[in-house]
Structure formats: C-alpha cells, structure tokens
Scaffold this motif. Structure first.
Motif, short mmCIF file in Angstrom:
data_model
loop_
_atom_site.label_atom_id
_atom_site.label_comp_id
_atom_site.label_asym_id
_atom_site.label_seq_id
_atom_site.Cartn_x
_atom_site.Cartn_y
_atom_site.Cartn_z
N SER A 74 0.83 -1.20 0.00
CA SER A 74 0.00 0.00 0.00
C SER A 74 0.87 1.25 0.00
O SER A 74 2.01 1.23 0.46
N TRP A 75 0.29 2.31 -0.51
CA TRP A 75 1.03 3.57 -0.65
C TRP A 75 1.23 4.21 0.71
O TRP A 75 0.28 4.41 1.47
N GLN A 76 2.47 4.53 1.02
CA GLN A 76 2.81 5.20 2.28
C GLN A 76 3.40 6.56 1.96
O GLN A 76 4.43 6.66 1.29
N TYR A 77 2.74 7.61 2.39
CA TYR A 77 3.21 8.96 2.12
C TYR A 77 3.27 9.73 3.43
O TYR A 77 2.28 9.84 4.13
N GLN A 78 4.45 10.23 3.75
CA GLN A 78 4.68 10.80 5.07
C GLN A 78 4.52 12.32 5.13
O GLN A 78 4.35 12.89 6.19
N ARG A 79 4.60 12.98 3.97
CA ARG A 79 4.55 14.44 4.00
C ARG A 79 3.17 14.93 4.45
O ARG A 79 2.14 14.46 3.99
N GLU A 80 3.17 15.87 5.36
CA GLU A 80 1.92 16.39 5.90
C GLU A 80 1.41 17.53 5.02
O GLU A 80 1.58 18.70 5.32
N GLN A 81 0.78 17.16 3.91
CA GLN A 81 0.18 18.13 3.01
C GLN A 81 -1.20 17.65 2.62
O GLN A 81 -1.53 16.47 2.76
N GLU A 82 -2.00 18.60 2.14
CA GLU A 82 -3.34 18.25 1.69
C GLU A 82 -3.25 17.68 0.29
O GLU A 82 -3.30 18.38 -0.72
N LEU A 83 -3.07 16.35 0.22
CA LEU A 83 -2.88 15.68 -1.06
C LEU A 83 -3.89 14.56 -1.22
O LEU A 83 -4.31 13.93 -0.24
N ASP A 84 -4.29 14.33 -2.45
CA ASP A 84 -5.08 13.16 -2.81
C ASP A 84 -4.26 12.30 -3.76
O ASP A 84 -3.52 12.83 -4.59
N PHE A 85 -4.42 10.99 -3.63
CA PHE A 85 -3.68 10.08 -4.49
C PHE A 85 -4.66 9.14 -5.19
O PHE A 85 -5.59 8.61 -4.57
N SER A 86 -4.44 8.92 -6.46
CA SER A 86 -5.14 7.89 -7.21
C SER A 86 -4.14 7.31 -8.19
O SER A 86 -2.98 7.76 -8.25
N THR A 87 -4.54 6.31 -8.93
CA THR A 87 -3.61 5.69 -9.86
C THR A 87 -4.18 5.70 -11.27
O THR A 87 -5.38 5.52 -11.47
N PHE A 88 -3.31 5.95 -12.23
CA PHE A 88 -3.68 5.87 -13.64
C PHE A 88 -3.51 4.45 -14.18
O PHE A 88 -3.83 4.20 -15.33
N GLY A 89 -3.00 3.55 -13.36
CA GLY A 89 -2.84 2.16 -13.80
C GLY A 89 -1.52 1.56 -13.36
O GLY A 89 -0.60 2.27 -12.91
N CYS A 90 -1.41 0.24 -13.47
CA CYS A 90 -0.22 -0.52 -13.11
C CYS A 90 0.20 -1.37 -14.30
O CYS A 90 -0.64 -1.96 -14.99
N ARG A 91 1.49 -1.46 -14.52
CA ARG A 91 2.01 -2.30 -15.60
C ARG A 91 3.49 -2.56 -15.37
O ARG A 91 4.23 -1.67 -14.97
N ASP A 92 3.90 -3.82 -15.62
CA ASP A 92 5.31 -4.21 -15.53
C ASP A 92 5.90 -3.93 -14.15
O ASP A 92 7.07 -3.55 -14.02
N GLY A 93 5.10 -4.11 -13.11
CA GLY A 93 5.58 -3.93 -11.74
C GLY A 93 5.69 -2.50 -11.29
O GLY A 93 6.23 -2.24 -10.21
N LEU A 94 5.16 -1.55 -12.07
CA LEU A 94 5.21 -0.13 -11.71
C LEU A 94 3.80 0.43 -11.62
O LEU A 94 2.89 -0.05 -12.29
N VAL A 95 3.64 1.48 -10.81
CA VAL A 95 2.35 2.14 -10.63
C VAL A 95 2.52 3.61 -11.00
O VAL A 95 3.47 4.26 -10.54
N LEU A 96 1.61 4.11 -11.83
CA LEU A 96 1.62 5.53 -12.17
C LEU A 96 0.62 6.22 -11.25
O LEU A 96 -0.59 6.05 -11.37
N VAL A 97 1.15 7.00 -10.32
CA VAL A 97 0.35 7.64 -9.27
C VAL A 97 0.00 9.06 -9.70
O VAL A 97 0.88 9.82 -10.14
N HIS A 98 -1.26 9.41 -9.55
CA HIS A 98 -1.73 10.75 -9.83
C HIS A 98 -1.80 11.51 -8.50
O HIS A 98 -2.56 11.14 -7.61
N VAL A 99 -1.00 12.56 -8.36
CA VAL A 99 -0.92 13.34 -7.13
C VAL A 99 -1.68 14.65 -7.35
O VAL A 99 -1.37 15.40 -8.28
N LYS A 100 -2.66 14.92 -6.48
CA LYS A 100 -3.49 16.11 -6.63
C LYS A 100 -3.40 16.97 -5.38
O LYS A 100 -3.72 16.52 -4.28
N TYR A 101 -2.97 18.21 -5.55
CA TYR A 101 -2.97 19.19 -4.47
C TYR A 101 -4.35 19.87 -4.45
O TYR A 101 -5.22 19.59 -5.26
N LEU A 102 -4.52 20.78 -3.51
CA LEU A 102 -5.75 21.55 -3.48
C LEU A 102 -5.87 22.42 -4.72
O LEU A 102 -6.96 22.65 -5.23
N GLU A 103 -4.74 22.91 -5.23
CA GLU A 103 -4.76 23.72 -6.44
C GLU A 103 -4.65 22.78 -7.64
O GLU A 103 -3.71 22.02 -7.73
#
Length: 334
Positions: free
Chosen positions: A106-135
């Motif tokens: 599972s995704w572990q993110y330690q920075r204390e910011q207002e962030l949302d995470f989702s994924t655009f997909g997984c392939r070949d053992g890698l995950v493309l993570v979509h990082v969204k700030y408030l802006e």
C-alpha cells in the motif's frame, strides 16, 4: 614373460574417473532451473529456504531481472489498487501462501500536506500515481515501484494543461528491466488532445503530439476537448487506448512505435449528455485474440464489438455477440 607382464599390468593403478556433476551442483544449470520456477509470490522465498547456496543465487542483483523477463506476459495478478482518493490501498487477490498483506504494497506517504492520491494504472511492476494538491494546476504524476519503494518524479511535459482532466500509462520496453516510459494524454494549450512520452533513460519528455477531434465526436452543443475518462489505459498490441469523456465520444489511441495520436469512433450511438466515466455502460477491452474490443451495456443487453482491419487497411467495428443478462441471471422483468 607373460607372468612378468601380468604382474606389471596388475600393478598399474586405475585411471581416476572424473566426478559426476549433477544439475544441482552446477551453478549455471541451477540458475536455469530456478529461473523456471512458477512466477507465484511464494516460489522464490520457498526456494531461498532450501539452503544458503540457493539463497545466494536467488539474491543476486541480476536474477530478479532475469526472472521477470523470463515470465514476462505470464505473471499472475497478485492484487489491485483501490483507486478512490485520498489513499492508495493494495487489495490482495490471491490466497495463501501467495497472498501478500495489503500493508506490504500500500502507498505510504509521510509528507503532511493536503494531497489526494489515485492511480492511472499498473504495468510491468510499476504504478503511475496521480498526485493532486488543493490547487488543480499543481497536479503531477509519480512512478512508484511498490516492491522496492522507489519513487520517480518525471514532472509534467511543457505545454500540458494539468488544470483539466488527463490520464496516462507507465510501461517498460521489452527486455529492459532498468528503464521505463510514461505516456500522458490530455489537453494542450490549444484545447486539442495531446500526448507526450517520458523516458527514464534520457530523463526528458518528448514534444507534444496532437490530433484534431471532429465535431461528430462531441455531444455538447458548444464543443471543446475537456479530457478523458479516468479508467486505466488498455494496451492492444503496440497502442494505448483511453475512452474520451466529459462531453466527447470516442477512443483516443496512441501508437507507441510511431508516436501517432488519433481518435477512433465507437460502434454505438451515445446520446448527448451521456458522459464516459459517469457510469459503467461503456468500456474498452482487449479481446481473446489480442485485438481491440468495445463493450456496451444497454438495459439488460451487453454488446461485444471487435475492431477488425480489412485487407485494404480499412478498420471497422464488427458485432461479435450479444449477451442478454436478464436471461442469464433469470431476472423477472414484470
């Protein structure tokens, strides 16, 4: 004389025989055997527990790359990621002893910011993570290896509008376990669909590839390309495919070899105001023979279409089958 000769011959020591070496005694042969173990998560840990010699061979840096290349295309689905923000949780799909605990990947993110995470997909053992700030304009992507925990921030290609909905995919080139590529598709400054390719080998984004979107692919009375559905890309042969969404109808196709971006029409009529991504009535699939397919759900009927190319190079949609869900599930309609 014969007695002396016999005595002399009997006194000659026998020629020493070469020791017989079995396949498990030869490191090269043993590596080939270990390489052919089933690609289940429990295979290599079990083999490592046999003895110290096996554990050392499996733990060599190059073995994991060879093992992945050997089983490329035949790897089991160990789980999937819950794409609902703000977290990115791994959901295991296998039973023990191959079941991987959800907290391990599972995704572990330690920075204390207002962030949302989702994924655009997984392939070949890698995950493309979509990082969204408030802006919205501060959206970006990360490439994450959940096994090693490594993260790579490729940035955003110049001229790419992250204020509107976009999508992407990550993949490795055939036989290359050290480098990867990222494809992002979305809006350019001119409000047209664009795509760009990032290479971890060169650490740069390519120029934007754009395409026009004919009026027949729009459902809004005042058309403008806004974005795509958020469903993961479907890889068919050498091309990635995404459903268009938010007021436009069609399939966006990007050829990974030719770097060509085109729009493909869909085989069914989509009424105005029916946006892809707002329901599950349409989806792109890869057919059993590796071609491009399209699923359409209307009421209790599922239509399966297949994209076929004729001898003259002209491609068209062909109806493959119709599945009546009410009869399949025996649902009374009265």
């Amino acid at each position: 004389m014969s007695r002396e000769e016999g005595k002399t011959s009997s006194s000659i020591p026998p020629h020493p025989r070469s020791p017989v070496v079995g396949p498990l005694e030869d490191d090269d042969l043993l590596l080939e055997i270990l390489l052919r173990l089933p690609p289940q998560p429990s295979s290599l840990p079990r083999a490592s527990a046999v003895c110290r010699r096996w554990r050392l061979l499996i733990s060599e840096p190059g073995f994991s790359h060879r093992f992945r290349r050997y089983h490329r295309g035949n790897l089991p689905i160990i789980g999937f990621y819950d794409r609902n923000p703000p977290y990115l949780s791994f959901v295991p799909a296998l039973e023990g002893p191959d079941r991987i605990p959800f907290e391990r990947l599972s995704w572990q993110y330690q920075r204390e910011q207002e962030l949302d995470f989702s994924t655009f997909g997984c392939r070949d053992g890698l995950v493309l993570v979509h990082v969204k700030y408030l802006e919205p304009l501060k959206r970006h992507v990360l490439v994450w290896d959940p096994i090693t925990g490594e993260q790579h921030n490729p940035g955003i290609p110049p001229g790419f509008d992250t204020g509107k909905r976009f999508n992407g995919a990550v993949f490795r080139s055939a036989g290359d376990a050290d480098h990867f590529q990222v494809v992002l598709v979305g809006n350019g400054d001119n409000q047209l669909p664009v795509a760009s390719v990032y290479s971890s080998e060169t650490n740069v984004w390519s120029n934007l590839f754009s395409t026009s979107l004919p009026l027949k692919y729009y459902t809004d009375p005042f058309p403008s390309f806004i974005g795509l559905s958020l469903e993961p890309a479907v890889l068919v042969r050498n091309s990635l495919h995404w459903l268009l969404g938010a007021g436009s109808v069609g399939i966006l196709e990007f050829d990974l070899e030719r770097h060509n971006l085109v729009v493909i029409g869909v085989p069914v009529h989509v009424p105005a105001g029916c946006h892809f991504g707002s329901n599950d009535r349409f989806s792109i699939i890869r057919t059993e023979d590796g071609g491009l397919g399209f699923l359409s759900l209307s009421d209790f009927n599922v239509q399966l279409w297949k994209r076929k190319t004729e001898y003259d190079g002209v491609a068209s949609w062909v109806m493959e089958k119709i599945i009546e869900l009410d009869k399949l599930l025996k649902i009374p309609l009265d």
